[in-house]
Motif scaffolding. Sequence first.
Motif, PDB file in Angstrom:
ATOM      1  N   GLY A 108     -13.110  -3.671  -0.221  1.00 30.82           N
ATOM      2  CA  GLY A 108     -12.490  -4.017   1.070  1.00 30.82           C
ATOM      3  C   GLY A 108     -10.996  -3.780   1.050  1.00 30.82           C
ATOM      4  N   SER A 109     -10.219  -4.822   1.427  1.00 35.19           N
ATOM      5  CA  SER A 109      -8.754  -4.672   1.467  1.00 35.19           C
ATOM      6  C   SER A 109      -8.160  -4.496   0.081  1.00 35.19           C
ATOM      7  CB  SER A 109      -8.105  -5.875   2.155  1.00 35.19           C
ATOM      8  OG  SER A 109      -8.483  -7.068   1.506  1.00 35.19           O
ATOM      9  N   GLY A 110      -8.950  -4.704  -0.952  1.00 34.72           N
ATOM     10  CA  GLY A 110      -8.502  -4.484  -2.331  1.00 34.72           C
ATOM     11  C   GLY A 110      -8.140  -3.036  -2.608  1.00 34.72           C
ATOM     12  N   ILE A 111      -8.403  -2.158  -1.646  1.00 32.54           N
ATOM     13  CA  ILE A 111      -7.995  -0.759  -1.785  1.00 32.54           C
ATOM     14  C   ILE A 111      -6.464  -0.626  -1.676  1.00 32.54           C
ATOM     15  CG2 ILE A 111      -8.238  -0.306   0.701  1.00 32.54           C
ATOM     16  CD1 ILE A 111      -9.234   2.206  -1.945  1.00 32.54           C
ATOM     17  N   ALA A 112      -5.790  -1.612  -1.063  1.00 34.45           N
ATOM     18  CA  ALA A 112      -4.359  -1.469  -0.740  1.00 34.45           C
ATOM     19  C   ALA A 112      -3.492  -1.102  -1.955  1.00 34.45           C
ATOM     20  CB  ALA A 112      -3.836  -2.723  -0.049  1.00 34.45           C
ATOM     21  N   PRO A 113      -3.479  -1.903  -3.022  1.00 31.64           N
ATOM     22  CA  PRO A 113      -2.600  -1.526  -4.138  1.00 31.64           C
ATOM     23  C   PRO A 113      -3.076  -0.282  -4.866  1.00 31.64           C
ATOM     24  CG  PRO A 113      -3.970  -3.395  -4.750  1.00 31.64           C
ATOM     25  CD  PRO A 113      -4.201  -3.142  -3.287  1.00 31.64           C
ATOM     26  N   LEU A 114      -4.379   0.022  -4.748  1.00 36.46           N
ATOM     27  CA  LEU A 114      -4.917   1.204  -5.425  1.00 36.46           C
ATOM     28  C   LEU A 114      -4.442   2.466  -4.702  1.00 36.46           C
ATOM     29  CD1 LEU A 114      -8.528  -0.127  -6.139  1.00 36.46           C
ATOM     30  CD2 LEU A 114      -6.382  -0.555  -7.379  1.00 36.46           C
ATOM     31  N   VAL A 115      -4.335   2.378  -3.377  1.00 35.14           N
ATOM     32  CA  VAL A 115      -3.776   3.510  -2.617  1.00 35.14           C
ATOM     33  C   VAL A 115      -2.297   3.678  -2.946  1.00 35.14           C
ATOM     34  CG1 VAL A 115      -3.037   4.094  -0.254  1.00 35.14           C
ATOM     35  CG2 VAL A 115      -5.450   3.788  -0.784  1.00 35.14           C
TER      36      VAL A 115
ATOM     37  N   ILE B 108      -8.628  -3.343 -11.019  1.00 36.49           N
ATOM     38  CA  ILE B 108      -9.708  -3.803 -10.140  1.00 36.49           C
ATOM     39  C   ILE B 108      -9.108  -4.806  -9.146  1.00 36.49           C
ATOM     40  CG2 ILE B 108     -11.993  -4.852 -10.032  1.00 36.49           C
ATOM     41  CD1 ILE B 108     -12.259  -4.302 -13.059  1.00 36.49           C
ATOM     42  N   CYS B 109      -9.412  -4.610  -7.872  1.00 40.94           N
ATOM     43  CA  CYS B 109      -8.794  -5.463  -6.865  1.00 40.94           C
ATOM     44  C   CYS B 109      -9.749  -5.712  -5.701  1.00 40.94           C
ATOM     45  CB  CYS B 109      -7.525  -4.772  -6.358  1.00 40.94           C
ATOM     46  SG  CYS B 109      -6.607  -5.785  -5.226  1.00 40.94           S
ATOM     47  N   GLY B 110      -9.738  -6.947  -5.196  1.00 41.08           N
ATOM     48  CA  GLY B 110     -10.572  -7.280  -4.047  1.00 41.08           C
ATOM     49  C   GLY B 110     -10.902  -8.762  -4.052  1.00 41.08           C
ATOM     50  N   PRO B 111     -11.966  -9.139  -3.341  1.00 42.73           N
ATOM     51  CA  PRO B 111     -12.384 -10.538  -3.340  1.00 42.73           C
ATOM     52  C   PRO B 111     -12.722 -11.007  -4.761  1.00 42.73           C
ATOM     53  CG  PRO B 111     -13.585  -9.281  -1.684  1.00 42.73           C
ATOM     54  CD  PRO B 111     -12.816  -8.291  -2.500  1.00 42.73           C
ATOM     55  N   THR B 112     -12.489 -12.280  -5.022  1.00 42.00           N
ATOM     56  CA  THR B 112     -12.595 -12.804  -6.385  1.00 42.00           C
ATOM     57  C   THR B 112     -13.917 -12.463  -7.069  1.00 42.00           C
ATOM     58  OG1 THR B 112     -11.074 -14.550  -5.820  1.00 42.00           O
ATOM     59  CG2 THR B 112     -12.489 -14.953  -7.726  1.00 42.00           C
ATOM     60  N   ARG B 113     -15.023 -12.697  -6.391  1.00 44.78           N
ATOM     61  CA  ARG B 113     -16.322 -12.489  -7.063  1.00 44.78           C
ATOM     62  C   ARG B 113     -16.540 -11.005  -7.393  1.00 44.78           C
ATOM     63  NH1 ARG B 113     -21.367 -14.487  -3.889  1.00 44.78           N
ATOM     64  NH2 ARG B 113     -20.187 -16.394  -3.676  1.00 44.78           N
ATOM     65  N   PHE B 114     -16.102 -10.139  -6.481  1.00 45.20           N
ATOM     66  CA  PHE B 114     -16.209  -8.690  -6.691  1.00 45.20           C
ATOM     67  C   PHE B 114     -15.425  -8.285  -7.948  1.00 45.20           C
ATOM     68  CE2 PHE B 114     -14.132  -4.594  -6.200  1.00 45.20           C
ATOM     69  CZ  PHE B 114     -15.166  -3.750  -5.843  1.00 45.20           C
TER      70      PHE B 114
ATOM     71  N   SER C  71       0.839  -1.203   0.000  1.00 42.82           N
ATOM     72  CA  SER C  71       0.000   0.000   0.000  1.00 42.82           C
ATOM     73  C   SER C  71       0.874   1.252   0.000  1.00 42.82           C
ATOM     74  CB  SER C  71      -0.963   0.002   1.192  1.00 42.82           C
ATOM     75  OG  SER C  71      -0.303  -0.293   2.398  1.00 42.82           O
ATOM     76  N   SER C  72       2.168   1.079   0.203  1.00 41.65           N
ATOM     77  CA  SER C  72       3.101   2.208   0.185  1.00 41.65           C
ATOM     78  C   SER C  72       3.334   2.681  -1.250  1.00 41.65           C
ATOM     79  CB  SER C  72       4.432   1.774   0.808  1.00 41.65           C
ATOM     80  OG  SER C  72       4.770   0.457   0.429  1.00 41.65           O
ATOM     81  N   ALA C  73       3.808   3.914  -1.359  1.00 39.76           N
ATOM     82  CA  ALA C  73       4.137   4.467  -2.688  1.00 39.76           C
ATOM     83  C   ALA C  73       5.316   3.710  -3.270  1.00 39.76           C
ATOM     84  CB  ALA C  73       4.474   5.949  -2.564  1.00 39.76           C
ATOM     85  N   ALA C  74       5.431   3.765  -4.590  1.00 43.37           N
ATOM     86  CA  ALA C  74       6.476   3.003  -5.282  1.00 43.37           C
ATOM     87  C   ALA C  74       7.870   3.240  -4.687  1.00 43.37           C
ATOM     88  CB  ALA C  74       6.469   3.376  -6.766  1.00 43.37           C
ATOM     89  N   GLY C  75       8.184   4.480  -4.405  1.00 47.02           N
ATOM     90  CA  GLY C  75       9.544   4.776  -3.963  1.00 47.02           C
ATOM     91  C   GLY C  75       9.715   4.846  -2.460  1.00 47.02           C
ATOM     92  N   ALA C  76       8.723   4.378  -1.704  1.00 46.83           N
ATOM     93  CA  ALA C  76       8.779   4.537  -0.241  1.00 46.83           C
ATOM     94  C   ALA C  76       9.954   3.773   0.362  1.00 46.83           C
ATOM     95  CB  ALA C  76       7.478   4.060   0.379  1.00 46.83           C
ATOM     96  N   GLU C  77      10.546   4.362   1.395  1.00 47.92           N
ATOM     97  CA  GLU C  77      11.682   3.718   2.072  1.00 47.92           C
ATOM     98  C   GLU C  77      11.226   2.442   2.783  1.00 47.92           C
ATOM     99  OE1 GLU C  77      13.239   6.241   5.119  1.00 47.92           O
ATOM    100  OE2 GLU C  77      14.817   4.804   5.694  1.00 47.92           O
ATOM    101  N   PHE C  78      10.042   2.525   3.425  1.00 51.23           N
ATOM    102  CA  PHE C  78       9.500   1.353   4.113  1.00 51.23           C
ATOM    103  C   PHE C  78       8.359   0.788   3.283  1.00 51.23           C
ATOM    104  CE2 PHE C  78      10.943   4.032   7.799  1.00 51.23           C
ATOM    105  CZ  PHE C  78      12.126   3.323   7.989  1.00 51.23           C
ATOM    106  N   ALA C  79       8.313  -0.525   3.183  1.00 52.47           N
ATOM    107  CA  ALA C  79       7.203  -1.185   2.485  1.00 52.47           C
ATOM    108  C   ALA C  79       6.044  -1.304   3.472  1.00 52.47           C
ATOM    109  CB  ALA C  79       7.642  -2.572   2.034  1.00 52.47           C
ATOM    110  N   SER C  80       4.818  -1.004   3.025  1.00 48.02           N
ATOM    111  CA  SER C  80       3.697  -1.258   3.924  1.00 48.02           C
ATOM    112  C   SER C  80       2.672  -2.153   3.250  1.00 48.02           C
ATOM    113  CB  SER C  80       3.059   0.046   4.431  1.00 48.02           C
ATOM    114  OG  SER C  80       2.461   0.749   3.398  1.00 48.02           O
ATOM    115  N   VAL C  81       2.070  -2.995   4.081  1.00 48.75           N
ATOM    116  CA  VAL C  81       0.999  -3.878   3.615  1.00 48.75           C
ATOM    117  C   VAL C  81      -0.207  -3.653   4.519  1.00 48.75           C
ATOM    118  CG1 VAL C  81       2.414  -5.666   2.533  1.00 48.75           C
ATOM    119  CG2 VAL C  81       2.011  -5.765   4.990  1.00 48.75           C
TER     120      VAL C  81
END
Length: 242
Positions: free
Chosen positions: A116-123, A210-216, A56-66
């Motif tokens: 839901g948590s599919g927002i992570a890579p979009l952020v 598009i990201c999230g639960p499979t059916r969504f 969920s962190s920006a591409a160049g972020a020093e720390f990786a976040s999930v």
Amino acid sequence: MKWAIADVVGVREETPTARTIMLRIPGWTGALAGQHIDIRLTSPDGYQAARSYSLSSAAGAEFASVSIELMPDGEVSPYLVRGVSVGDQLEVIGPLGGWFVWKPTQPEPLRLIGGGSGIAPLVSMLRTHAEAKSTAPAHLLYSVRSPDYVYFRDELDALAAAADAEVTIQYTRHAPQGWTGTVGRLDGARVTSWAASTAPADGGTVSTYICGPTRFVELAADTLVATGADPLTVRTERFGGA
Ligand SMILES: Cc1cc2nc3c(=O)[nH]c(=O)nc-3n(C[C@H](O)[C@H](O)[C@H](O)COP(=O)(O)OP(=O)(O)OC[C@H]3O[C@@H](n4cnc5c(N)ncnc54)[C@H](O)[C@@H]3O)c2cc1C
């Protein structure tokens, strides 16, 4: 690429059932927005379980976040959401994945659809967009059960402003008081009307993630393709489940 031992340098509760974990990964030089890492847990008897988590962190972020949603009967997510503390170490590998990625060099409008948590890579994409000062128009459609379950709640508006992105939230169960939009599961009609409202006036190409639960994910992707989107412009990441 090898498994590495990462230090947990921060944790933040996102919702009652989700948290963000910030990691210092040795040799980390950043990632592409949309990539993920794998986290592997090993029990005292040597049993191992690995799961993928989008950055969920920006591409160049020093720390990786999930940013992780608790699956109550899951093997890995309950430990990550409830058990991990700052100072702990986690075994990780990554960044991984090369298709579900957005690069600031992409000039075309960007459509993001998350459940839901599919927002992570979009952020991560929005953060990267803002940091790179991209001028690509960006629109986010975020499906979430109720206001308490909105990830990145405190920063979503600021992030959208920084990326000059338009955010539409679809509450599936409860909306905040005074809400004038619809409440209910995202269905084909809602995806179609949102896509029409975000279409560029010149009819040009749009990249959709598009990201999230499979059916969504399948509902949103199938709807867009059925209504004319080129399948090659619709990238999907399925987190599993129904
Ligand atoms: C590329 C990729 C990126 C991912 N990124 C993220 C992320 O950023 N945040 C995040 O929270 N998860 C993410 N996931 C899902 C994650 O990898 C795990 O599947 C999830 O955390 C469940 O693992 P678990 O060990 O707790 O549950 P498991 O022991 O694997 O499963 C327990 C139960 O939960 C069900 N289940 C598993 N995943 C889901 C789901 N997504 N929705 C509903 N039911 C489910 C299973 O079918 C099973 O019944 C990602 C998956 C992939 C493939």
